[in-house]
Design a protein around this motif. Sequence first.
Motif, short mmCIF file in Angstrom:
data_model
loop_
_atom_site.label_atom_id
_atom_site.label_comp_id
_atom_site.label_asym_id
_atom_site.label_seq_id
_atom_site.Cartn_x
_atom_site.Cartn_y
_atom_site.Cartn_z
N ALA A 167 0.87 -1.18 0.00
CA ALA A 167 0.00 0.00 0.00
C ALA A 167 0.91 1.22 0.00
O ALA A 167 1.90 1.27 0.72
N ALA A 192 -4.50 -3.36 4.02
CA ALA A 192 -3.25 -3.98 3.59
C ALA A 192 -2.55 -4.73 4.73
O ALA A 192 -1.59 -5.47 4.49
N LYS A 238 -6.39 2.33 4.28
CA LYS A 238 -5.46 1.57 3.44
C LYS A 238 -4.52 0.70 4.27
O LYS A 238 -4.25 -0.45 3.92
#
Length: 139
Positions: free
Chosen positions: A15, A33, A29
């Motif tokens: 990411a 991730a 994110k």
Amino acid sequence: MDLLKVADHMNRHPATFNREMSVEEAVNKLIIAEQLGGPVVDAQKKVIGFISEQDCLARMLSDTYHLAQSATVGDVMRADVLTVKSYDGIVDLAQTMLQAKPKIYPVVDDNGLLLGVISRSDVLRAIDLELHAHYKAVS
């Protein structure tokens, strides 16, 4: 073990973040991730910073306390990023990790462009695999 290289054990699809992204979006994110942090890159994929869960947590707590909107990644990222090259050795990186605090290092080419990331877990896994291979060869 000197033959172990970062390129063979790094995450080639981490990411990544940009400086205009909100901290909330960065947190999302990171969670998806399952990363502890990640590189901040510009439009050309050059590493310009790093943001960690700790950076995000500190800012979100501050914003919650002050009932303010959260900042952008550019506001909280660290610009002094320790990076490694894909051709660096795993053992050398492990020794660096004993001295330096980052748990994740961006892997860059000679121009500073992002190739991936490598974490302490990746380094431990690489060394463990190598040791097990040697134990089996000796047995």
